[in-house]
Design a protein around this motif. Structure first.
Motif, PDB file in Angstrom:
ATOM      1  N   ARG A   1       0.810  -1.218   0.000  1.00  0.00           N
ATOM      2  CA  ARG A   1       0.000   0.000   0.000  1.00  0.00           C
ATOM      3  C   ARG A   1       0.847   1.274   0.000  1.00  0.00           C
ATOM      4  N   ILE A   2       1.841   1.374   0.877  1.00  0.00           N
ATOM      5  CA  ILE A   2       2.562   2.647   1.001  1.00  0.00           C
ATOM      6  C   ILE A   2       3.718   2.797   0.023  1.00  0.00           C
ATOM      7  N   GLU A   3       4.295   1.687  -0.407  1.00  0.00           N
ATOM      8  CA  GLU A   3       5.436   1.772  -1.325  1.00  0.00           C
ATOM      9  C   GLU A   3       5.082   1.369  -2.750  1.00  0.00           C
ATOM     10  N   GLY A   4       3.928   0.717  -2.936  1.00  0.00           N
ATOM     11  CA  GLY A   4       3.541   0.289  -4.273  1.00  0.00           C
ATOM     12  C   GLY A   4       4.407  -0.813  -4.833  1.00  0.00           C
ATOM     13  N   ILE A   5       4.974  -1.636  -3.951  1.00  0.00           N
ATOM     14  CA  ILE A   5       5.831  -2.736  -4.388  1.00  0.00           C
ATOM     15  C   ILE A   5       5.269  -4.059  -3.890  1.00  0.00           C
ATOM     16  N   VAL A   6       5.696  -5.124  -4.530  1.00  0.00           N
ATOM     17  CA  VAL A   6       5.368  -6.467  -4.067  1.00  0.00           C
ATOM     18  C   VAL A   6       6.619  -6.959  -3.344  1.00  0.00           C
ATOM     19  N   PRO A   7       6.612  -6.867  -2.010  1.00  0.00           N
ATOM     20  CA  PRO A   7       7.826  -7.199  -1.253  1.00  0.00           C
ATOM     21  C   PRO A   7       7.942  -8.694  -0.976  1.00  0.00           C
ATOM     22  N   ALA A   8       9.130  -9.090  -0.621  1.00  0.00           N
ATOM     23  CA  ALA A   8       9.307 -10.416  -0.040  1.00  0.00           C
ATOM     24  C   ALA A   8       8.643 -10.390   1.334  1.00  0.00           C
ATOM     25  N   LEU A   9       8.063 -11.492   1.739  1.00  0.00           N
ATOM     26  CA  LEU A   9       7.389 -11.530   3.034  1.00  0.00           C
ATOM     27  C   LEU A   9       8.326 -11.165   4.176  1.00  0.00           C
ATOM     28  N   GLU A  10       9.586 -11.566   4.078  1.00  0.00           N
ATOM     29  CA  GLU A  10      10.536 -11.268   5.144  1.00  0.00           C
ATOM     30  C   GLU A  10      10.678  -9.758   5.355  1.00  0.00           C
ATOM     31  N   ALA A  11      10.764  -9.009   4.265  1.00  0.00           N
ATOM     32  CA  ALA A  11      10.919  -7.556   4.361  1.00  0.00           C
ATOM     33  C   ALA A  11       9.708  -6.923   5.028  1.00  0.00           C
TER      34      ALA A  11
END
Length: 189
Positions: A134-144
């Motif tokens: 939501r805030i960064e507009g990225i699909v992160p790794a779950l760990e991050a």
């Protein structure tokens, strides 16, 4: 690992994790050290000083060792590794190997592992995710996502104006199916 060991003639295994026999962890640290060196450089350019706190997820350890190594000798830089608690440390649905793991052997090296009574690796569980989307507009790794989620607990304890770096490791396409399944199970029928 099991697939590789089961077919050594036709398979290849490349680990980007900070586990295994020497020199593998040292190699990963050196390869990932660019993260810490770049963090130091950017912090000095932006703030004129080092960060007060660096937060990194501790999954396989490659991103954490990469960013932390550069700051190990800096007495006033607080280094925080965050493990995924999943649905709670006592639930069994977590990835907290350092907190709740048991000593076992993985990649030929003794380590803390999530394992069953027969020593077989238990699949880890992780859930924090949507905030980064939501805030960064990225699909992160779950760990991050877990490292970022820890800020809710950390920030209220810090003095005003503290400089905090959160290391977002990896890309999240490997975790999309897990997140979709998790969200599907949460939706009412």
């Amino acid at each position: 690992m099991r697939t590789w060991i089961g077919d050594l003639d036709k398979s290849y295994y490349l680990a980007g994790t900070a586990v295994g026999l020497h020199p593998c962890p040292n190699m990963v640290r050196e390869f990932q050290s660019v993260i810490g060196k770049e963090t130091r450089k950017q912090a000095l350019e932006k703030w004129g000083e080092k960060p007060d706190v660096i937060v990194a997820c501790v999954g396989s350890g490659s991103n954490a060792v990469g960013i932390f190594h550069e700051f190990l000798r800096d007495e006033y830089v607080r280094l925080i590794g965050v493990e995924a608690a999943g649905t709670g440390l006592e639930s069994g649905n977590r990835s907290a190997t350092l907190t709740r793991g048991e000593v076992g052997v993985y990649h030929g090296a003794m380590s803390y592992l999530l394992q069953d009574n027969e020593g077989q690796i238990i699949v880890p569980h992780s859930i924090a995710y949507t905030l980064l989307c939501r805030i960064e507009g990225i699909v992160p790794a779950l760990e991050a996502a877990h490292a970022l989620a820890y800020l809710e607990k950390l920030c209220p304890t810090l003095p005003s104006g503290s400089k905090v770096v959160v290391n977002c490791s990896g890309r999240g396409e490997k975790d999309v199916a897990t997140v979709l399944q998790y969200n599907k199970n949460k939706l009412p029928n």
